[in-house]
Design a protein around this motif. Structure first.
Motif, PDB file in Angstrom:
ATOM      1  N   GLY A  99      42.414  43.365  34.335  1.00  0.00           N
ATOM      2  CA  GLY A  99      43.249  42.529  33.493  1.00  0.00           C
ATOM      3  C   GLY A  99      44.699  42.956  33.563  1.00  0.00           C
ATOM      4  N   PRO A 100      45.584  42.256  32.874  1.00  0.00           N
ATOM      5  CA  PRO A 100      47.024  42.518  32.984  1.00  0.00           C
ATOM      6  C   PRO A 100      47.483  43.808  32.309  1.00  0.00           C
ATOM      7  N   SER A 101      46.723  44.301  31.323  1.00  0.00           N
ATOM      8  CA  SER A 101      47.109  45.515  30.614  1.00  0.00           C
ATOM      9  C   SER A 101      45.884  46.087  29.917  1.00  0.00           C
ATOM     10  N   PHE A 105      39.677  44.009  24.298  1.00  0.00           N
ATOM     11  CA  PHE A 105      39.095  42.686  24.169  1.00  0.00           C
ATOM     12  C   PHE A 105      38.605  42.150  25.506  1.00  0.00           C
ATOM     13  N   LYS A 106      37.357  41.687  25.536  1.00  0.00           N
ATOM     14  CA  LYS A 106      36.769  41.148  26.765  1.00  0.00           C
ATOM     15  C   LYS A 106      37.596  39.991  27.319  1.00  0.00           C
ATOM     16  N   SER A 107      38.094  39.152  26.429  1.00  0.00           N
ATOM     17  CA  SER A 107      38.813  37.956  26.854  1.00  0.00           C
ATOM     18  C   SER A 107      40.118  38.278  27.568  1.00  0.00           C
ATOM     19  N   HIS A 108      40.569  39.510  27.453  1.00  0.00           N
ATOM     20  CA  HIS A 108      41.823  39.939  28.093  1.00  0.00           C
ATOM     21  C   HIS A 108      41.659  40.126  29.600  1.00  0.00           C
ATOM     22  N   TYR A 109      40.422  40.274  30.041  1.00  0.00           N
ATOM     23  CA  TYR A 109      40.151  40.610  31.432  1.00  0.00           C
ATOM     24  C   TYR A 109      39.699  39.370  32.202  1.00  0.00           C
ATOM     25  N   ALA A 110      40.364  39.130  33.328  1.00  0.00           N
ATOM     26  CA  ALA A 110      40.091  37.920  34.091  1.00  0.00           C
ATOM     27  C   ALA A 110      38.981  38.098  35.123  1.00  0.00           C
ATOM     28  N   TYR A 111      38.801  39.326  35.589  1.00  0.00           N
ATOM     29  CA  TYR A 111      37.848  39.558  36.677  1.00  0.00           C
ATOM     30  C   TYR A 111      36.818  40.584  36.252  1.00  0.00           C
TER      31      TYR A 111
END
Length: 122
Positions: A99-101, A105-111
Motif C-alpha cells: 500500500g501507499p503507507s 487498515f486492510k482497505s489501505h492496501y491495494a495488492y
C-alpha cells in the motif's frame, strides 16, 4: 501493478520460530509500504505488522510486539516476518499486502498475496 507471493509457512511447535517471506514482482515495488495480516478460521483478517518503503516507519499489533519483526530487502523485492515464541493463537493464514503507507487498515492496501498457512501445535 504489484504481484505478491508469500512463502515460509508451515507447522511449528509452540515456542518455536518461523520466518515468512513475501516476494514482489513489478517495477514499483520499492515505492510501497508493506504489511502483514493474518486470518484465523471464523475470524476477521487482522493487522500484524507493517513497514514503510525505506524501513523508516514501522508498526505492529500489540499481540505480536516483542515476538514478531518485520523487515524488507528492496534489492530482493522481499519483505519478511520473523516470528518467534509462537503461540497457538498465532495460528492463521498470513497475508502480505502492499500500500501507499504504513496502516493498520486492510482497505489501505491495494495488492495482496494468496496467503501462507502457519500452524502452531501445543
Amino acid at each position: 501493478q504489484v504481484q505478491l507471493v508469500e512463502s515460509g509457512g508451515g507447522l511449528v511447535q509452540a515456542g518455536g520460530s518461523l520466518r515468512l517471506s513475501c516476494t514482489a514482482s513489478g517495477r514499483t515495488y520499492n515505492n510501497y509500504a508493506m504489511g502483514w495480516f493474518r486470518q484465523a478460521p471464523g475470524k476477521e483478517r487482522e493487522f500484524v505488522a507493517a513497514l514503510s518503503w525505506n524501513g523508516g516507519s514501522t508498526d505492529s499489533a500489540g499481540s505480536v510486539k516483542g515476538r514478531f519483526t518485520i523487515s524488507r530487502d528492496n534489492a530482493k523485492n522481499t519483505v519478511y516476518l520473523q516470528m518467534n515464541s509462537l503461540k497457538s493463537e498465532d495460528m492463521a493464514v498470513y497475508y502480505c499486502a502492499a500500500g501507499p503507507s504504513v496502516s493498520r487498515f486492510k482497505s489501505h492496501y491495494a495488492y495482496w498475496g494468496q496467503g501462507t498457512q502457519v500452524t502452531v501445535s501445543s
